[in-house]
Design an enzyme around this catalytic site. Structure first.
Site, short mmCIF file in Angstrom:
data_model
loop_
_atom_site.label_atom_id
_atom_site.label_comp_id
_atom_site.label_asym_id
_atom_site.label_seq_id
_atom_site.Cartn_x
_atom_site.Cartn_y
_atom_site.Cartn_z
N HIS A 44 -0.45 12.20 -16.04
CA HIS A 44 0.34 10.99 -16.27
C HIS A 44 0.20 10.59 -17.74
O HIS A 44 -0.88 10.73 -18.32
CB HIS A 44 -0.10 9.89 -15.32
CG HIS A 44 0.00 10.33 -13.88
ND1 HIS A 44 1.21 10.41 -13.22
CD2 HIS A 44 -0.93 10.79 -13.02
CE1 HIS A 44 1.01 10.88 -11.99
NE2 HIS A 44 -0.29 11.11 -11.84
N HIS A 79 -2.45 -17.23 -1.64
CA HIS A 79 -1.84 -16.56 -0.47
C HIS A 79 -2.82 -16.53 0.69
O HIS A 79 -4.03 -16.74 0.50
CB HIS A 79 -1.39 -15.15 -0.84
CG HIS A 79 -2.46 -14.31 -1.49
ND1 HIS A 79 -2.77 -14.43 -2.83
CD2 HIS A 79 -3.30 -13.37 -0.99
CE1 HIS A 79 -3.74 -13.58 -3.13
NE2 HIS A 79 -4.09 -12.93 -2.03
N HIS A 119 -4.59 17.36 -13.59
CA HIS A 119 -5.21 17.53 -12.27
C HIS A 119 -4.17 18.05 -11.29
O HIS A 119 -2.97 18.03 -11.56
CB HIS A 119 -5.80 16.21 -11.78
CG HIS A 119 -4.84 15.06 -11.80
ND1 HIS A 119 -4.49 14.41 -12.95
CD2 HIS A 119 -4.13 14.45 -10.81
CE1 HIS A 119 -3.63 13.45 -12.68
NE2 HIS A 119 -3.38 13.46 -11.39
N HIS A 122 -6.50 -18.06 -0.57
CA HIS A 122 -7.27 -17.80 -1.78
C HIS A 122 -6.37 -17.35 -2.91
O HIS A 122 -5.18 -17.11 -2.73
CB HIS A 122 -8.35 -16.75 -1.50
CG HIS A 122 -7.80 -15.36 -1.29
ND1 HIS A 122 -7.08 -15.00 -0.17
CD2 HIS A 122 -7.83 -14.25 -2.08
CE1 HIS A 122 -6.73 -13.72 -0.26
NE2 HIS A 122 -7.16 -13.24 -1.40
N GLU A 130 -2.70 -8.21 -6.94
CA GLU A 130 -3.11 -7.48 -5.73
C GLU A 130 -1.93 -6.71 -5.14
O GLU A 130 -0.91 -7.30 -4.80
CB GLU A 130 -3.63 -8.50 -4.71
CG GLU A 130 -3.77 -7.99 -3.29
CD GLU A 130 -4.26 -9.09 -2.35
OE1 GLU A 130 -5.19 -9.83 -2.72
OE2 GLU A 130 -3.71 -9.20 -1.24
N ARG A 156 -7.67 -13.69 6.51
CA ARG A 156 -8.31 -13.68 5.19
C ARG A 156 -7.94 -15.03 4.61
O ARG A 156 -6.78 -15.35 4.44
CB ARG A 156 -7.78 -12.53 4.34
CG ARG A 156 -8.20 -12.56 2.86
CD ARG A 156 -9.72 -12.42 2.72
NE ARG A 156 -10.14 -12.28 1.31
CZ ARG A 156 -10.47 -13.30 0.52
NH1 ARG A 156 -10.43 -14.54 0.97
NH2 ARG A 156 -10.86 -13.08 -0.73
N HIS A 191 -6.80 -15.15 -7.09
CA HIS A 191 -7.72 -14.42 -7.97
C HIS A 191 -7.06 -14.09 -9.29
O HIS A 191 -5.84 -14.23 -9.45
CB HIS A 191 -8.28 -13.16 -7.31
CG HIS A 191 -7.37 -12.53 -6.31
ND1 HIS A 191 -6.25 -11.84 -6.66
CD2 HIS A 191 -7.41 -12.51 -4.95
CE1 HIS A 191 -5.65 -11.40 -5.57
NE2 HIS A 191 -6.31 -11.79 -4.52
N GLU A 234 -5.01 7.23 -13.03
CA GLU A 234 -4.54 7.32 -11.64
C GLU A 234 -5.67 6.93 -10.69
O GLU A 234 -6.77 7.49 -10.77
CB GLU A 234 -4.07 8.75 -11.33
CG GLU A 234 -3.74 8.94 -9.85
CD GLU A 234 -3.27 10.36 -9.52
OE1 GLU A 234 -2.59 10.98 -10.36
OE2 GLU A 234 -3.59 10.84 -8.42
N GLU A 287 -14.13 -8.49 -4.70
CA GLU A 287 -13.66 -9.22 -3.52
C GLU A 287 -14.56 -10.42 -3.21
O GLU A 287 -14.15 -11.37 -2.55
CB GLU A 287 -13.61 -8.23 -2.33
CG GLU A 287 -13.31 -8.80 -0.98
CD GLU A 287 -11.94 -9.48 -0.89
OE1 GLU A 287 -11.04 -9.12 -1.65
OE2 GLU A 287 -11.80 -10.37 -0.03
#
Ligand code: NAG
Ligand code: NAG
Ligand code: NAG
Ligand code: NAG
Length: 486
Positions: free
Chosen positions: A366, A228, A410, A183, A189, A180, A185, A371, A250
């Site tokens: 939560h 990275h 949930h 790059h 991530e 990959r 962003h 989530e 992406e």
């Protein structure tokens, strides 16, 4: 012999192609068509409503005779029990609950979706009101392929799942030795390795460096803006990326190839104090995912350091989560990874949970974060309870994404025959939940009894610690939940 559902459909479909009565065709309808064409593009004004009394449609029944379909175990039970209906193997599945033979679905339909989503097709009687879609299968995402068979990636963001505003996901494959591209962003991530191993490397704003090898079950994190690269080893790999922005794409990352190509050639040359010719062989267009030369096995050969040294271990970009032992409870297990042990991922609080057949991740919610859920193995269902009076049940299998907005309640119930494995991701400083079991177990007895009209014997069973997972009977069509083999 009874006509099958398929032949019933075939006998109906030609209706759409039958010529309709035509009268005084319009000018448009009189235009000559291509050779072989016939009929008219539009019908006549005589087709406008209403029907005359002699013209009342007399149609064959749309009811499907009971002998032409099968009910799965549980379909005949009271609909409020909401038993899981396994449509995997039943003939001509129908949206029926509660001991009737109606209503049926004569189609058109995609039977495969109905079988996979029985709780949408045949909702439990307790589902109510309007709840936004909470499921996205990566199998419905466009799969973008890299260069020369080097891999692929498909994504889920708000374009696919509009309620998922806080997080987005990418499922990526790298072929043996593929990269990959270098790059960066705007979003941060967080990644879970799903299969194989990779070498990851990065350089931060202080000139500190990072290189590590991670394998299936391990996690990495790259803060927003930190450049990275990712390179697969000789066996290739697959991983899951989670971003802290639901609109992350992406296809919109910053790439080293485009950085060089999108600036004036003299500026790039001046920046590196070299000649324009140095960059005469830049790749044409972006690399994104592309074939690479095998990485050296010895990681020290790719351990580049400057005066600032390496990123300190306390700020490491990876966590060897595969080696963390799970905390086991009756019916399953849990491994938590949050900033308490992985501080660099300061807003990612996650849990990798296993649930045995028949067991269930208990009812919970939560307090501060939506989530984002990914299913690694098995099948499950989840009901989203939304204030004040709505709920909807969704079914999942491996490869699906689920999303529950904060603070909707949930559960996740294993609906299959193999161990369910799923990942919960929160945007929070600490992994936490409110357990309905524990909440009521720590509420004064009289208050619980006054609200729910339950007896003392039940209140005696309420736990004071979270069960996390509750065991259950793998037979999903029984109301005897104590028959647990665990
Ligand atoms: C990785 O994929 C291969 C090929 O499908 C499979 O045999 C193997 O079990 C997978 N490993 C993991 C850890 O899932
Ligand atoms: C890389 O080199 C530094 C010293 O410069 C060392 O502290 C570190 O352990 C080495 N290895 C890795 C994988 O970072
Ligand atoms: C579970 O196994 C039973 C029989 O052992 C089978 O009838 C059923 O279809 C299976 N369910 C799933 C979801 O695979
Ligand atoms: C529930 O199942 C268990 C185990 O099979 C059995 O011992 C028990 O008698 C059953 N309870 C009822 C009410 O059927």
């Amino acid at each position: 012999m009874k006509p099958s559902h398929a032949s019933f459909i075939l006998s109906v479909v030609p209706v759409w192609a039958l010529p309709a009565p035509q009268a005084s065709p319009s000018d448009v309808n009189n235009q000559p068509g291509p050779p072989g064409s016939s009929g008219s593009l539009r019908g006549s004004e005589a087709l406008l409503g209403y029907s005359s009394s002699e013209n009342v449609p007399k149609e064959p029944s749309t009811e499907i005779p009971p002998e032409d379909f099968e009910l799965a175990p549980g379909q005949s039970e009271n609909e409020n029990l909401g038993l899981y209906i396994d449509l995997t193997n039943v003939k001509n599945p129908q949206p029926i609950r509660g001991g009737t033979t109606a209503p049926t679905d004569p189609g058109p339909r995609t039977e495969a979706y109905d079988r996979l989503n029985s709780d949408l097709f045949i909702p439990p009687g307790t589902d109510e009101g309007d709840v936004s879609n909470a499921k996205w299968p990566f199998g419905l995402s466009h799969n973008r392929h890299g260069l020369a068979g080097a891999g692929w990636a498909r994504q889920q963001n708000v374009d696919q799942l509009p309620i998922a505003t806080a997080m987005a996901g990418v499922n990526m494959r790298l072929s043996p030795n593929a990269y990959r591209e270098l790059h960066w962003h705007k979003a941060s991530e967080w990644a879970l390795m799903l299969n194989g191993s990779v070498r990851i490397e990065a350089v931060n704003e202080d000139g500190q460096t990072f290189v590590d090898d991670v394998t299936a079950g391990d996690v990495w994190f790259f803060p927003a803006g930190v450049p990275h690269s990712i390179q697969a080893f000789e066996n290739g790999c697959e991983f899951l990326l989670v971003f802290d922005d639901g609109s992350f794409s992406e296809d919109e990352t910053f790439l080293v190839s485009e950085l060089m190509e999108r600036n004036p050639e003299t500026v790039v040359a001046k920046n590196f104090r070299t000649s324009v010719e140095t960059f005469s062989k830049l790749p044409d267009g972006q690399l994104w995912i592309f074939p690479g030369t095998p990485p050296p096995e010895d990681i020290e050969q790719q351990n580049v350091t400057g005066p600032a040294g390496v990123i300190p271990k306390t700020q490491s970009y990876s966590f060897h989560f595969s080696e963390q032992q799970p905390y086991t409870v009756p019916g399953g297990s849990i491994k938590v990874l949050d900033p308490e042990t992985f501080p660099i991922a300061s807003d990612f609080s996650t849990a990798l949970i296993t649930v045995e057949p028949g067991a269930m991740r208990e009812m919970h919610w939560h307090t501060t974060s939506d989530e984002w859920t990914y299913f690694l193995q098995g099948s499950a269902r989840l009901t989203v309870y939304q204030a004040p009076a709505s709920s909807r049940t969704f079914d999942f299998t491996a490869g699906d994404v689920g999303y529950v907005p904060v603070p909707n309640a949930h559960y996740l119930e294993n609906t299959g025959n193999e161990t369910l494995i799923f990942l919960e991701v929160l945007q929070a400083k600490r992994y936490s939940d409110i357990s309905v079991n524990q909440w009521l177990g720590l509420t004064p007895r009289q208050i619980v009894k006054d609200h729910l009209n339950v007896d003392d014997a039940f209140v005696d069973t309420l736990p004071k610690v979270k069960p996390i997972v509750v065991p259950g009977n793998p037979d999903m069509t029984t109301t005897n939940f104590t028959g647990s083999p665990l």
